[in-house]
Design a protein around this motif. Structure first.
Motif, PDB file in Angstrom:
ATOM      1  N   LEU A  56      20.709   5.287   3.614  1.00  0.00           N
ATOM      2  CA  LEU A  56      21.378   3.997   3.757  1.00  0.00           C
ATOM      3  C   LEU A  56      21.764   3.756   5.216  1.00  0.00           C
ATOM      4  O   LEU A  56      21.538   2.665   5.750  1.00  0.00           O
ATOM      5  N   ASP A  57      22.312   4.766   5.871  1.00  0.00           N
ATOM      6  CA  ASP A  57      22.705   4.643   7.284  1.00  0.00           C
ATOM      7  C   ASP A  57      21.521   4.350   8.191  1.00  0.00           C
ATOM      8  O   ASP A  57      21.677   3.735   9.247  1.00  0.00           O
ATOM      9  N   HIS A  58      20.325   4.806   7.807  1.00  0.00           N
ATOM     10  CA  HIS A  58      19.133   4.629   8.625  1.00  0.00           C
ATOM     11  C   HIS A  58      18.240   3.493   8.130  1.00  0.00           C
ATOM     12  O   HIS A  58      17.085   3.383   8.540  1.00  0.00           O
ATOM     13  N   GLY A  59      18.751   2.665   7.231  1.00  0.00           N
ATOM     14  CA  GLY A  59      18.033   1.478   6.794  1.00  0.00           C
ATOM     15  C   GLY A  59      16.894   1.741   5.831  1.00  0.00           C
ATOM     16  O   GLY A  59      16.039   0.879   5.642  1.00  0.00           O
ATOM     17  N   GLU A  60      16.865   2.900   5.218  1.00  0.00           N
ATOM     18  CA  GLU A  60      15.795   3.218   4.275  1.00  0.00           C
ATOM     19  C   GLU A  60      16.167   2.713   2.884  1.00  0.00           C
ATOM     20  O   GLU A  60      16.493   3.480   1.979  1.00  0.00           O
ATOM     21  N   VAL A  61      16.119   1.388   2.760  1.00  0.00           N
ATOM     22  CA  VAL A  61      16.472   0.704   1.523  1.00  0.00           C
ATOM     23  C   VAL A  61      15.242  -0.064   1.061  1.00  0.00           C
ATOM     24  O   VAL A  61      14.576  -0.723   1.865  1.00  0.00           O
ATOM     25  N   ALA A  62      14.926   0.008  -0.231  1.00  0.00           N
ATOM     26  CA  ALA A  62      13.753  -0.679  -0.771  1.00  0.00           C
ATOM     27  C   ALA A  62      13.972  -2.186  -0.803  1.00  0.00           C
ATOM     28  O   ALA A  62      15.091  -2.669  -0.617  1.00  0.00           O
ATOM     29  N   PHE A  63      12.920  -2.918  -1.077  1.00  0.00           N
ATOM     30  CA  PHE A  63      12.979  -4.381  -1.099  1.00  0.00           C
ATOM     31  C   PHE A  63      13.990  -4.906  -2.111  1.00  0.00           C
ATOM     32  O   PHE A  63      14.521  -5.992  -1.956  1.00  0.00           O
ATOM     33  N   ASP A  64      14.271  -4.104  -3.145  1.00  0.00           N
ATOM     34  CA  ASP A  64      15.215  -4.537  -4.179  1.00  0.00           C
ATOM     35  C   ASP A  64      16.649  -4.114  -3.884  1.00  0.00           C
ATOM     36  O   ASP A  64      17.543  -4.306  -4.700  1.00  0.00           O
TER      37      ASP A  64
END
Length: 79
Positions: A56-64
């Motif tokens: 989450l801190d590194h922006g590894e979040v899926a499109f949803d």
């Protein structure tokens, strides 16, 4: 801030385990791919929370908007 799993918000499906984690006042959905290499999610909550926080801190979040954890995210066993 570290994500922490809400114990009453763990749901298992045939494909993944959905965890709702809290970071202060914000909730985050985290999905752990059901795979024999990961094993029992409940026994590894501390590790999974650490990985989810890092992603989450590194922006590894899926499109949803979910954070996905796969076997590749888990540390390799030492031999």
């Amino acid at each position: 801030m570290r994500l922490v799993t809400l114990p009453e918000k763990i749901r298992h499906t045939s494909h993944h385990t959905l965890l709702v984690m809290r970071n202060g006042g914000t909730c985050q959905a985290v999905c752990v791919l059901n795979d024999g290499r990961i094993g029992d999610v409940r026994s590894k909550l501390g590790l999974i929370e650490t990985i989810a926080t890092w992603k989450l801190d590194h922006g590894e979040v899926a499109f949803d908007g979910r954070v996905w954890i796969t076997p590749e995210d888990m540390p390799r066993p030492r031999h």
